[in-house]
Design an enzyme around this catalytic site. Structure first.
Site, short mmCIF file in Angstrom:
data_model
loop_
_atom_site.label_atom_id
_atom_site.label_comp_id
_atom_site.label_asym_id
_atom_site.label_seq_id
_atom_site.Cartn_x
_atom_site.Cartn_y
_atom_site.Cartn_z
N HIS A 92 25.75 -24.18 3.58
CA HIS A 92 25.77 -25.22 4.62
C HIS A 92 24.73 -26.29 4.28
O HIS A 92 23.65 -25.97 3.77
CB HIS A 92 25.47 -24.59 5.98
CG HIS A 92 25.74 -25.52 7.12
ND1 HIS A 92 24.86 -26.52 7.45
CD2 HIS A 92 26.78 -25.62 7.95
CE1 HIS A 92 25.36 -27.20 8.47
NE2 HIS A 92 26.53 -26.68 8.80
N GLU A 178 32.43 -30.88 4.83
CA GLU A 178 31.56 -31.35 5.92
C GLU A 178 30.71 -32.51 5.43
O GLU A 178 29.62 -32.29 4.87
CB GLU A 178 30.62 -30.22 6.36
CG GLU A 178 31.29 -29.08 7.05
CD GLU A 178 30.35 -28.41 8.05
OE1 GLU A 178 30.77 -28.23 9.20
OE2 GLU A 178 29.20 -28.09 7.70
P1 PGA Z 1 28.98 -30.00 14.40
O1 PGA Z 1 28.45 -29.01 13.25
O2 PGA Z 1 30.35 -29.49 14.83
O3 PGA Z 1 27.96 -29.84 15.52
O4 PGA Z 1 29.03 -31.35 13.84
C1 PGA Z 1 29.28 -28.58 12.23
C2 PGA Z 1 28.48 -27.78 11.24
O5 PGA Z 1 27.32 -28.13 11.01
O6 PGA Z 1 28.99 -26.80 10.68
#
Ligand code: PGA
Length: 262
Positions: A92, A178
């Site tokens: 992440h 992401e």
């Molecule tokens: P968010 O986070 O949905 O709050 O943007 C997603 C993540 O960090 O996995």
């Protein structure tokens, strides 16, 4: 194919009672749902949350590549396996950025998860300064992450090599796209457009297929997914699910996202 919706609670909530309350709230709403739902609480709540989950699977937010031994503070793949963890988030951006997790470490973690029979959810995505240079620069950034993070996997060999898995089968790998600037806790964050996310996901799938021969993959989107925008993301056939942070801490809102996926 069922869409995959993962609740990433991060370091929330702070009490077991609250974690159980959240898990119950999610679990109760899953009766008629067709999506695959994963709840990834902090490690210390695995037992109480795991007891509540029936339809949803238990996820972890990190994994250590050794099975046991002198690794202070780490939670090993053997421990996760014993606790019934089905999916693990790896790499992440918060871990890459705040804890200095490198692609080499992430590669070992993906590898350990596959060996343990836990599905890795590899997070990739570009920072704002890269995206400002255009979608092609962002694609290249993500391609390099994939190349480093997925190199020499136990059952997912690069093109030209052979699949070394026991039965010669490819392991399942989930990739979460992401973009860092879209994560809701970032200053000025806002979700990517579903069209851009779909384009990047198509690209990621093409890299997985051509470079790694990974056919058994699921590619999902994460970054400010909420009850309002979920249908627009999940309506795209390319976007096979969502990794949800902030909105996963509100059962009603999270269940609306799950409903949009089913
Ligand atoms: P968010 O986070 O949905 O709050 O943007 C997603 C993540 O960090 O996995």
């Amino acid at each position: 194919m069922k869409k995959l919706i993962i609740a990433n609670w991060k370091a929330n909530p702070v009490s077991a009672g609250e974690a159980v309350r959240l898990a119950r709230g999610i679990e109760h709403g899953l009766k008629k749902v067709k999506a695959e739902v994963v709840v990834a609480p902090p490690f210390e709540f695995f037992l109480p949350v795991g007891r509540v989950l029936r339809r949803a699977k238990l996820g972890a937010q990190d994994i250590f590549w050794e099975g046991s031994g002198p690794y202070t503070g780490e939670v090993s793949w053997q421990e996760l396996k014993k606790l019934g963890v089905a999916y693990v988030i790896v790499g992440h951006s918060e871990r890459r950025r705040l804890l200095g997790e490198t692609d080499e470490m992430i590669n070992k973690k993906v590898s350990a998860a596959i060996k343990a029979g836990i599905v890795p959810v590899l997070c990739v995505g570009e920072p704002a300064r890269i995206r400002k240079r255009g979608i092609n620069t962002a694609k290249n950034f993500v391609k390099i992450q994939l190349q480093k993070d997925l190199v020499r996997l136990p059952e997912v060999s690069a093109k030209g090599g052979s699949a070394a898995g026991g039965k010669g089968q490819m392991s399942k790998v989930v990739v979460a796209y992401e973009p860092i600037w879209a994560i809701s806790t970032q200053k000025g964050a806002k979700a990517d457009t579903p069209e851009n996310a779909a384009e990047m996901i198509r690209y990621i799938r093409s890299v997985l297929n051509s470079k790694f021969l990974i056919r058994n993959s699921t590619v999902i989107y994460g970054g400010s997914v909420n009850a309002k925008n979920a249908a627009r993301f999940l309506g795209h056939p390319e976007i096979e699910g969502a990794l949800v942070g902030g909105a996963s801490l509100k059962p009603k809102e999270f269940l609306k996202i799950v409903a949009a996926a089913s």
